[in-house]
Motif scaffolding. Structure first.
Motif, mmCIF file in Angstrom:
data_model
loop_
_atom_site.group_PDB
_atom_site.id
_atom_site.type_symbol
_atom_site.label_atom_id
_atom_site.label_comp_id
_atom_site.label_asym_id
_atom_site.label_seq_id
_atom_site.Cartn_x
_atom_site.Cartn_y
_atom_site.Cartn_z
ATOM 1 N N ARG A 215 0.836 -1.136 -0.134
ATOM 2 C CA ARG A 215 0.001 0.121 -0.036
ATOM 3 C C ARG A 215 0.749 1.213 -0.130
ATOM 4 N N LEU A 216 2.130 1.175 -0.201
ATOM 5 C CA LEU A 216 3.133 2.250 -0.611
ATOM 6 C C LEU A 216 3.961 1.925 -1.792
ATOM 7 N N ARG A 217 4.529 2.787 -2.063
ATOM 8 C CA ARG A 217 5.182 2.628 -3.461
ATOM 9 C C ARG A 217 6.817 3.081 -3.266
ATOM 10 N N LEU A 218 7.760 2.701 -3.937
ATOM 11 C CA LEU A 218 8.973 3.038 -3.632
ATOM 12 C C LEU A 218 9.672 3.171 -4.990
ATOM 13 N N GLU A 219 10.225 4.384 -5.175
ATOM 14 C CA GLU A 219 10.479 4.688 -6.698
ATOM 15 C C GLU A 219 12.241 4.734 -6.749
ATOM 16 N N ALA A 220 12.784 4.137 -7.564
ATOM 17 C CA ALA A 220 14.521 4.213 -7.714
ATOM 18 C C ALA A 220 14.299 5.514 -8.686
ATOM 19 N N ARG A 221 15.515 6.477 -8.041
ATOM 20 C CA ARG A 221 15.771 7.768 -8.885
ATOM 21 C C ARG A 221 17.123 7.715 -9.711
ATOM 22 N N PHE A 222 16.939 6.658 -10.569
ATOM 23 C CA PHE A 222 18.264 6.480 -11.454
ATOM 24 C C PHE A 222 18.478 7.319 -12.530
ATOM 25 N N PRO A 223 19.551 7.882 -12.967
ATOM 26 C CA PRO A 223 20.795 7.150 -12.677
ATOM 27 C C PRO A 223 21.515 7.749 -11.285
ATOM 28 N N GLU A 224 21.017 8.312 -10.601
ATOM 29 C CA GLU A 224 21.533 8.657 -9.196
ATOM 30 C C GLU A 224 21.541 7.615 -8.228
ATOM 31 N N PRO A 225 22.928 7.317 -7.968
ATOM 32 C CA PRO A 225 23.207 6.047 -7.336
ATOM 33 C C PRO A 225 22.493 6.260 -5.829
ATOM 34 N N GLY A 226 22.003 4.898 -5.828
ATOM 35 C CA GLY A 226 21.580 4.618 -4.353
ATOM 36 C C GLY A 226 20.150 5.847 -3.946
ATOM 37 N N GLY A 227 19.533 6.472 -4.927
ATOM 38 C CA GLY A 227 18.566 7.281 -4.852
ATOM 39 C C GLY A 227 17.315 6.622 -4.889
ATOM 40 N N TYR A 228 16.655 6.696 -3.879
ATOM 41 C CA TYR A 228 15.193 6.150 -3.653
ATOM 42 C C TYR A 228 14.111 7.141 -2.867
ATOM 43 N N ARG A 229 12.884 7.065 -3.319
ATOM 44 C CA ARG A 229 11.888 7.664 -2.674
ATOM 45 C C ARG A 229 10.550 6.898 -2.509
#
Length: 127
Positions: A34-48
């Protein structure tokens, strides 16, 4: 209780979405979280992480008036009034109004299980 997101603290471990799916559907299926995780590539290790902000857009757009506050003052979809039109899913600015396999919409109920497994402080409880 609400959830506070501290994106800079997220390591992308995905424990939050795993525990959410296990808690609500009793299976390890991150697509059911019930939540979402977005990877912010190409930023290494960037997640939201994205969680419901209780903005009320889903409630306002629902033609069946099936979304309202429950006893804990949290927006919740009433299965009796829902016509499965998907308007709430499409309108959700955070992308966290989801659909079950049968098409019925659902959202976070702020149970807080995700905060229990988050060891970085990316998801915390807010009174």
């Amino acid at each position: 209780m609400r959830l506070q997101v501290n994106s800079d603290q997220c390591s992308g471990c995905r424990l939050c979405i795993q525990i959410c799916a296990m808690e609500k559907f009793e299976e390890v299926n991150p697509k059911k979280a019930r939540l979402r995780l977005e990877a912010r590539f190409p930023e290494p290790g960037g997640y939201r992480p994205f969680v419901c902000t209780e903005c009320g857009i889903c409630r306002d757009i629902c033609p069946g008036e099936a979304i309202g506050k429950n006893e804990r003052d949290v927006l919740q979809v009433s299965e009796e009034g829902c016509i499965d039109c998907g308007a709430c899913v499409e309108a959700c600015p955070e992308g966290v109004m989801m659909r079950r396999g049968d098409g019925a919409p659902f959202k976070c109920d702020f149970c807080g299980q995700c905060t229990e497994v988050c060891n970085t402080g990316a998801l915390t409880r807010q009174p």
